[in-house]
Scaffold this motif. Structure first.
Motif, PDB file in Angstrom:
ATOM      1  N   GLU A 185      48.156  44.805  37.619  1.00  0.00           N
ATOM      2  CA  GLU A 185      46.449  45.248  36.940  1.00  0.00           C
ATOM      3  C   GLU A 185      45.794  43.675  36.812  1.00  0.00           C
ATOM      4  N   GLY A 186      44.525  44.034  37.542  1.00  0.00           N
ATOM      5  CA  GLY A 186      43.794  42.894  37.381  1.00  0.00           C
ATOM      6  C   GLY A 186      42.253  43.354  36.945  1.00  0.00           C
ATOM      7  N   GLU A 187      41.315  42.316  36.815  1.00  0.00           N
ATOM      8  CA  GLU A 187      40.216  42.647  36.393  1.00  0.00           C
ATOM      9  C   GLU A 187      39.445  43.716  37.292  1.00  0.00           C
ATOM     10  N   GLN A 188      39.891  43.703  38.791  1.00  0.00           N
ATOM     11  CA  GLN A 188      39.250  44.535  39.761  1.00  0.00           C
ATOM     12  C   GLN A 188      40.097  45.907  39.801  1.00  0.00           C
ATOM     13  N   GLY A 189      40.812  46.083  38.991  1.00  0.00           N
ATOM     14  CA  GLY A 189      42.092  47.135  39.352  1.00  0.00           C
ATOM     15  C   GLY A 189      43.321  46.622  39.753  1.00  0.00           C
ATOM     16  N   ALA A 190      43.935  47.801  40.322  1.00  0.00           N
ATOM     17  CA  ALA A 190      45.214  47.457  40.921  1.00  0.00           C
ATOM     18  C   ALA A 190      45.300  46.439  42.127  1.00  0.00           C
ATOM     19  N   THR A 191      45.994  45.376  42.153  1.00  0.00           N
ATOM     20  CA  THR A 191      46.047  44.470  43.444  1.00  0.00           C
ATOM     21  C   THR A 191      47.581  44.311  43.690  1.00  0.00           C
TER      22      THR A 191
END
Ligand SMILES: O=c1[nH]c(=O)c2[nH]c(=O)[nH]c2[nH]1
Length: 320
Positions: free
Chosen positions: A115-121
């Motif tokens: 989970e990152g700031e831009q959603g799942a990566t």
């Protein structure tokens, strides 16, 4: 010494060479883990018949070449191309070796989702073994017609892809005689561990000069379905799983045939598709002695998974 026998076939090499390779693109890392088998044929008969080791490239050297090609090959991340590079190197390097047979089993490693700031990566350098199925590649490079006339045969596929469905599988109308104890069922659990291989038409390979062996460049991706089409493995896996899920199966045999037809239809360069499908039986538990119903096919809920014996259904489907 008997003259009533002769050496009718000889092939040798190294098996179970385990190799892991990381390719770093800055912080974005790529990995492969392979189990490699590399075998040779050629003018090696005297090593068997006359104890003449002068014709033997030691299997230890074959192992070392496998690691060397894993280090220097621009193709290492792709198992088909890595196998072709290794096999080509072996037949090109040794004048008396006419054929190389390289099998590669690729273990699964997928990026760990984060989970990152831009959603799942996907993580750049952390991986998970997300399945026991393997990609498999078998390559033969034939230099019998000359070291400048290399011909490659490539078979690839999947092994140990375990699947199961809880309905839309029946088995009826089979031979009934005095040996028959199996009941006809219009609903059952269907489970198998899929072994799939698909074979491409043989291709001519560019012949590397001695100096170019290391940088050996194979053709770029070409027509859909050809041996150079990097999308074939994913298409074959997706088609196999989708057909297994969607098929209203009359038998493992009938489902196998439809899976093979789909792989052939989607991959123009594939000539033969073969499956080996164990029928991994799940037997409803008889609870009648407790007054509990568990045998009516579509309503049975408790099963015994039976590892052995299993059915084994195999077939090859070919392009006309
Ligand atoms: O799909 C099946 N094929 C068979 O040939 C077979 N034989 C069997 O006992 N069960 C099944 N199931």
């Amino acid at each position: 010494m008997s003259d009533s026998s002769f050496l009718s076939h000889a092939r040798y090499g190294k098996d179970k060479v385990r190799v892991f390779r990381v390719v770093r693109e800055g912080k974005w890392h790529h990995i492969v883990e392979y189990n490699v088998q590399a075998l040779l044929e050629g003018d090696i008969a005297t090593s068997y018949t006359e104890a003449d080791n002068s014709v033997v490239v030691a299997t230890d050297s074959i192992k070392n070449i496998t690691y060397y090609i894993a280090k220097i090959s621009p193709h290492v991340l792709n198992p088909e191309r890595f196998a072709l590079h290794l096999a080509t190197h072996l037949v090109s390097k040794y004048a008396h070796i006419h054929k190389a047979f390289v099998s590669v089993e690729q273990l699964r490693w997928s990026r760990i989702p984060v989970e990152g700031e831009q959603g799942a990566t996907e993580h750049p350098h952390a991986f998970i073994r997300d399945g026991d199925d393997k990609r498999i590649v078998k390559v033969e490079v034939d230099a019998s017609a000359g070291k400048d006339k290399l011909v490659a045969s490539v078979t690839a596929g999947i092994s140990d892809l375990l699947v199961l469905k809880t309905t839309e599988s029946a088995f009826t109308n089979f031979v009934r005689d005095k040996y028959t104890t199996l009941k006809e069922v219009d609903d059952r659990i269907l489970s198998t561990s899929i072994d799939l291989t698909y074979t491409f038409a043989p291709v001519a390979l560019p012949s590397p000069t001695d100096a170019a062996l290391e940088e050996f460049v194979l053709p770029a991706d070409l027509a859909p379905g050809s041996v150079w089409d990097a999308a074939v493995p994913a298409r074959a896996r997706t088609a196999t799983l989708a057909l297994f899920a969607a098929d209203n199966s009359a038998s493992v045999q009938a489902t196998l045939y439809r899976m093979a037809q789909r792989v052939l239809a989607q991959n123009a360069g594939v000539q033969h598709v073969a499956y080996a499908l164990p029928n991994k039986h799940y037997i409803p538990v008889d609870m009648a002695y407790l007054g509990v119903e568990n045998l009516v096919p579509a309503q049975a809920e408790v099963f015994v998974p039976v590892a052995a014996p299993s059915g084994l259904i195999t077939a090859t489907v070919s392009r006309k």
